[in-house]
Write a protein that holds these residues in place. Structure first.
Motif, mmCIF file in Angstrom:
data_model
loop_
_atom_site.group_PDB
_atom_site.id
_atom_site.type_symbol
_atom_site.label_atom_id
_atom_site.label_comp_id
_atom_site.label_asym_id
_atom_site.label_seq_id
_atom_site.Cartn_x
_atom_site.Cartn_y
_atom_site.Cartn_z
ATOM 1 N N ASN A 58 -31.997 12.780 -19.168
ATOM 2 C CA ASN A 58 -31.996 11.409 -18.637
ATOM 3 C C ASN A 58 -32.445 11.321 -17.181
ATOM 4 O O ASN A 58 -32.252 10.286 -16.537
ATOM 5 C CB ASN A 58 -30.601 10.787 -18.780
ATOM 6 N N GLU A 59 -32.997 12.418 -16.664
ATOM 7 C CA GLU A 59 -33.455 12.472 -15.276
ATOM 8 C C GLU A 59 -32.352 12.083 -14.298
ATOM 9 O O GLU A 59 -32.541 11.285 -13.388
ATOM 10 C CB GLU A 59 -34.707 11.605 -15.079
ATOM 11 N N GLU A 60 -31.160 12.657 -14.508
ATOM 12 C CA GLU A 60 -29.989 12.383 -13.674
ATOM 13 C C GLU A 60 -29.559 13.617 -12.877
ATOM 14 O O GLU A 60 -28.421 13.684 -12.422
ATOM 15 C CB GLU A 60 -28.810 11.916 -14.548
ATOM 16 N N GLU A 61 -30.444 14.600 -12.719
ATOM 17 C CA GLU A 61 -30.082 15.803 -11.982
ATOM 18 C C GLU A 61 -29.588 15.415 -10.594
ATOM 19 O O GLU A 61 -30.135 14.525 -9.961
ATOM 20 C CB GLU A 61 -31.277 16.765 -11.846
ATOM 21 N N SER A 104 -26.771 14.042 -9.988
ATOM 22 C CA SER A 104 -25.782 12.968 -10.085
ATOM 23 C C SER A 104 -24.380 13.549 -10.220
ATOM 24 O O SER A 104 -24.194 14.732 -10.473
ATOM 25 C CB SER A 104 -26.061 12.087 -11.308
ATOM 26 N N MET A 150 -27.991 15.324 -18.377
ATOM 27 C CA MET A 150 -28.509 14.940 -17.056
ATOM 28 C C MET A 150 -29.999 15.219 -16.975
ATOM 29 O O MET A 150 -30.763 14.399 -16.482
ATOM 30 C CB MET A 150 -27.773 15.697 -15.939
ATOM 31 N N PHE A 172 -22.768 8.917 -15.585
ATOM 32 C CA PHE A 172 -23.382 9.473 -14.384
ATOM 33 C C PHE A 172 -23.412 8.437 -13.275
ATOM 34 O O PHE A 172 -23.637 7.255 -13.526
ATOM 35 C CB PHE A 172 -24.809 9.938 -14.689
ATOM 36 N N GLU A 173 -23.188 8.899 -12.052
ATOM 37 C CA GLU A 173 -23.261 8.031 -10.879
ATOM 38 C C GLU A 173 -24.001 8.761 -9.772
ATOM 39 O O GLU A 173 -23.888 9.979 -9.636
ATOM 40 C CB GLU A 173 -21.861 7.632 -10.407
ATOM 41 N N SER A 174 -24.712 7.991 -8.967
ATOM 42 C CA SER A 174 -25.495 8.604 -7.895
ATOM 43 C C SER A 174 -24.736 8.672 -6.577
ATOM 44 O O SER A 174 -25.124 9.425 -5.687
ATOM 45 C CB SER A 174 -26.802 7.838 -7.694
#
Length: 120
Positions: free
Chosen positions: A22-25, A27, A19, A47-49
């Protein structure tokens, strides 16, 4: 409702690392079942937002996990872990509902759902 999927601390550590990379913090981690593979069903993680109305939300080790209500019965009691070996590391999925799996280890079927087999 109880946890549908158990994510080990080792797996959460690697998910959070992915995360961050991939800049998905912030998510959600979605654990899903898709059609395909030699035995008919395959696992999916991504990952989903946003959470939808059809999702169940669980929190383990400060990680928000989504499982669709449709997939919950197939994934009930499943454990996701992360293992290291001489060949590298990777996620492992142990699903007590799987009655058969293919030789490549990425496809399975359950007594209640066979899925749609495809070539490996």
């Amino acid at each position: 409702m109880e946890q549908v999927v158990e994510i080990t601390e080792a797996a959460v550590f690697h998910v959070k690392e992915m995360m961050s990379h991939n800049e998905e913090e912030g998510s959600f981690l979605r654990v899903a079942v898709n059609g395909g593979g030699c035995s008919g069903l395959t696992y999916g993680m991504g990952f989903e937002s946003e959470k939808s109305e059809d999702d169940l939300l669980f929190i383990q080790h400060d990680l928000q996990i989504l499982v669709s209500k449709e997939d919950a019965g197939i994934l009930e009691g499943t454990q996701v872990d992360y293992k290291e070996s001489l060949m590298g590391g990777g996620f492992t999925i142990n699903n007590p509902n799987a009655i058969a799996s293919c030789g490549c280890g990425t496809s399975f079927r359950t007594a209640k759902k066979a899925g749609t087999p495809a070539d490996c």
